[in-house]
Design a protein around this motif. Structure first.
Motif, short mmCIF file in Angstrom:
data_model
loop_
_atom_site.label_atom_id
_atom_site.label_comp_id
_atom_site.label_asym_id
_atom_site.label_seq_id
_atom_site.Cartn_x
_atom_site.Cartn_y
_atom_site.Cartn_z
N VAL A 116 8.14 -2.39 3.56
CA VAL A 116 7.15 -2.41 2.30
C VAL A 116 8.07 -2.64 1.27
N THR A 117 7.72 -3.65 0.65
CA THR A 117 8.75 -3.78 -0.84
C THR A 117 7.91 -3.42 -2.19
N ALA A 118 6.59 -3.24 -1.94
CA ALA A 118 5.71 -2.94 -3.31
C ALA A 118 4.49 -2.05 -2.71
N ARG A 119 4.13 -1.26 -3.75
CA ARG A 119 2.80 -0.35 -3.32
C ARG A 119 2.25 -0.34 -4.80
N TYR A 120 0.97 -1.20 -4.86
CA TYR A 120 0.26 -1.52 -5.61
C TYR A 120 -0.86 -0.58 -6.14
N VAL A 121 -1.28 0.50 -5.29
CA VAL A 121 -2.48 1.36 -5.74
C VAL A 121 -1.96 2.47 -5.14
N ASP A 122 -2.65 3.84 -5.64
CA ASP A 122 -2.71 5.00 -5.16
C ASP A 122 -3.82 5.71 -4.67
N PRO A 123 -3.95 6.80 -4.13
CA PRO A 123 -5.21 7.24 -3.63
C PRO A 123 -6.11 7.69 -4.93
N GLY A 124 -7.59 7.29 -4.76
CA GLY A 124 -8.30 7.49 -6.09
C GLY A 124 -8.66 6.29 -6.77
N ALA A 125 -7.81 5.25 -6.26
CA ALA A 125 -8.05 3.93 -7.28
C ALA A 125 -9.20 3.28 -6.57
N SER A 126 -9.90 2.58 -7.53
CA SER A 126 -11.04 1.49 -6.93
C SER A 126 -10.48 0.15 -6.72
N VAL A 127 -10.52 -0.40 -5.54
CA VAL A 127 -10.00 -1.84 -5.36
C VAL A 127 -11.24 -2.79 -5.20
N SER A 128 -11.29 -4.10 -5.63
CA SER A 128 -12.08 -5.01 -5.36
C SER A 128 -11.67 -5.89 -3.99
N ARG A 129 -12.57 -6.57 -3.46
CA ARG A 129 -12.26 -7.44 -2.33
C ARG A 129 -11.10 -8.49 -2.98
N GLY A 130 -10.06 -8.50 -1.77
CA GLY A 130 -9.13 -9.53 -2.18
C GLY A 130 -7.93 -8.88 -3.00
N ALA A 131 -7.87 -7.60 -3.48
CA ALA A 131 -6.99 -6.79 -4.44
C ALA A 131 -5.94 -6.56 -3.60
N PRO A 132 -4.57 -6.79 -3.90
CA PRO A 132 -3.41 -6.64 -3.21
C PRO A 132 -3.05 -5.11 -3.09
N VAL A 133 -2.94 -4.48 -2.04
CA VAL A 133 -2.61 -3.17 -1.84
C VAL A 133 -1.26 -2.75 -1.77
N VAL A 134 -0.47 -3.45 -0.66
CA VAL A 134 1.00 -3.30 -0.42
C VAL A 134 1.54 -4.72 -0.08
N ARG A 135 2.66 -4.93 -0.54
CA ARG A 135 3.50 -6.00 -0.16
C ARG A 135 4.49 -5.83 0.81
N LEU A 136 4.44 -6.78 2.18
CA LEU A 136 5.10 -6.65 3.30
C LEU A 136 6.02 -7.92 3.44
N VAL A 137 7.19 -7.58 3.87
CA VAL A 137 8.00 -8.75 4.32
C VAL A 137 8.75 -8.36 5.75
N SER A 138 8.64 -9.17 6.43
CA SER A 138 9.18 -9.16 7.79
C SER A 138 10.24 -8.94 7.86
N SER A 139 10.79 -7.88 8.67
CA SER A 139 12.19 -7.37 8.91
C SER A 139 12.99 -8.07 9.83
N GLU A 140 12.29 -8.84 10.94
CA GLU A 140 13.08 -9.45 11.96
C GLU A 140 13.70 -10.82 11.53
N GLU A 141 13.31 -11.63 10.66
CA GLU A 141 13.95 -13.02 10.58
C GLU A 141 14.24 -12.97 9.12
N LEU A 142 15.57 -13.34 9.01
CA LEU A 142 15.99 -13.60 7.50
C LEU A 142 16.61 -15.05 7.40
N TRP A 143 16.34 -15.73 6.45
CA TRP A 143 16.61 -17.24 6.26
C TRP A 143 17.35 -17.31 5.01
N VAL A 144 18.14 -18.54 4.73
CA VAL A 144 18.61 -18.57 3.48
C VAL A 144 18.18 -20.06 3.11
N ARG A 145 17.56 -20.46 1.91
CA ARG A 145 17.31 -21.69 1.55
C ARG A 145 18.13 -22.07 0.29
#
Length: 312
Positions: free
Chosen positions: A201-230
């Motif tokens: 988890v790299t970001a948490r956008y909401v807390d309990p009690g918040a009202s969210v709409s459809r499509g609103a981001p709740v948590v940002r997640l990045v994969s921990s298995e594969e790392l790449w360099v661009r």
């Protein structure tokens, strides 16, 4: 007589001067001749020029998968189970929306489904009874001639058709209620926000009690298995780069040298920067990945003498 001697001396002096000049131009025997600046040899037409040596490139470390996990339905957030930096597994519960109303509606829908199924079973029995009665009447009429009136035969046929129509309606109500139950079950499933893959988890956008709409981001997640360099490669150094080429990512601040292999190379040169974008998969277990590695600017050093061949 004196004039002849003087003239001979002048001639000898002139010859001496000429000899010195010739000696200065040709150089004395045994002494090197100092030539002017040399010009580079011209390359024959059609002869390919050697590509410049591949040096280190500037790149950035990225995770293979990065996603903002969003709410699929509108609702009130009742629980957020993760915090910044938490590692989660696939299908782990990240957050929960209020599902009390959906669960209550689901109970009612399931009860209604049971009633409609009972009605369907009753309609099946009525249809079977009407079929059997009509069949008996038809058989009796064929054996005994006019033993039964046309009205009785028609009534039996109509009774069978009526039972068939009631059966069709009962089955339609069952299918409708089954769809309603499935819809509520899907809604309850969507109100539980889960991780699509193993990650951090790299970001948490909401807390309990918040009202969210459809499509609103709740948590940002990045994969921990594969790392790449661009990283970006100048177009003149592109011939020295190939898929399968070993690379090493160096991070001086962390004292890390991470090995990897080039797996993807852009087929075109960026028109603005005249760079070729390439990606390499890094070999670093998730347990050894320091925090803040993703998004860090690094130096990529491809191997200078690699026997890697381009993959088809």
């Amino acid at each position: 007589m004196k004039k002849l001697v003087l003239a001979a001396g002048c001639v000898a002096l002139a010859l001496l001067c000429v000899g010195v000049l010739v000696r200065l131009r040709a150089g004395a025997p045994g002494e090197p001749v100092h030539a002017g600046p040399s010009r580079p040899l011209s390359r024959e037409p059609g002869q390919p020029s050697a590509p410049p040596p591949v040096e280190g490139f500037t790149g950035v470390v990225v995770n293979r998968d990065t996603v903002d996990v969003a709410a699929r339905v509108e609702g009130l957030v009742t629980e957020v189970r993760v915090r910044l930096g938490d590692r989660v597994t696939r299908n782990a519960l990240l957050a929960q929306l209020d599902d009390h109303q959906a669960k209550s509606e689901l109970e009612v829908a399931r009860a209604t489904l049971s009633v409609t199924r009972a009605d369907e079973e009753k309609a099946v029995l009525e249809h079977q009874e009407a079929q059997e009665r009509n069949g008996r009447n038809q058989k009796a009429a064929s054996l005994r001639g006019d033993a039964l009136s046309q009205e009785e035969l028609a009534a039996a046929r109509y009774q069978e058709q009526y039972a068939a129509s009631r059966l069709s309606a009962a089955r339609a109500r069952v299918q409708e209620q089954q769809a309603r139950v499935a819809q509520l079950e899907q809604r309850i499933h969507d109100e539980a926000i889960r991780a699509p893959f193993d990650g951090v988890v790299t970001a948490r956008y909401v807390d309990p009690g918040a009202s969210v709409s459809r499509g609103a981001p709740v948590v940002r997640l990045v994969s921990s298995e594969e790392l790449w360099v661009r990283f970006a490669v100048p177009e003149e150094q592109g011939p020295g780069l190939a898929t399968g080429l070993p690379v090493e990512v160096r991070i001086k601040e962390l004292g890390l040298a991470i090995p990897g292999l080039v797996e993807k190379i852009s087929p075109e040169v960026d028109a603005a920067s005249r760079m070729i974008i390439a990606e390499a998969r890094l070999t670093l277990p998730a347990a050894q990945q320091p925090p803040g590695l993703s998004g860090r600017a690094v130096r990529v050093h491809p191997a200078q003498h690699s026997t890697a061949q381009p993959t088809p």
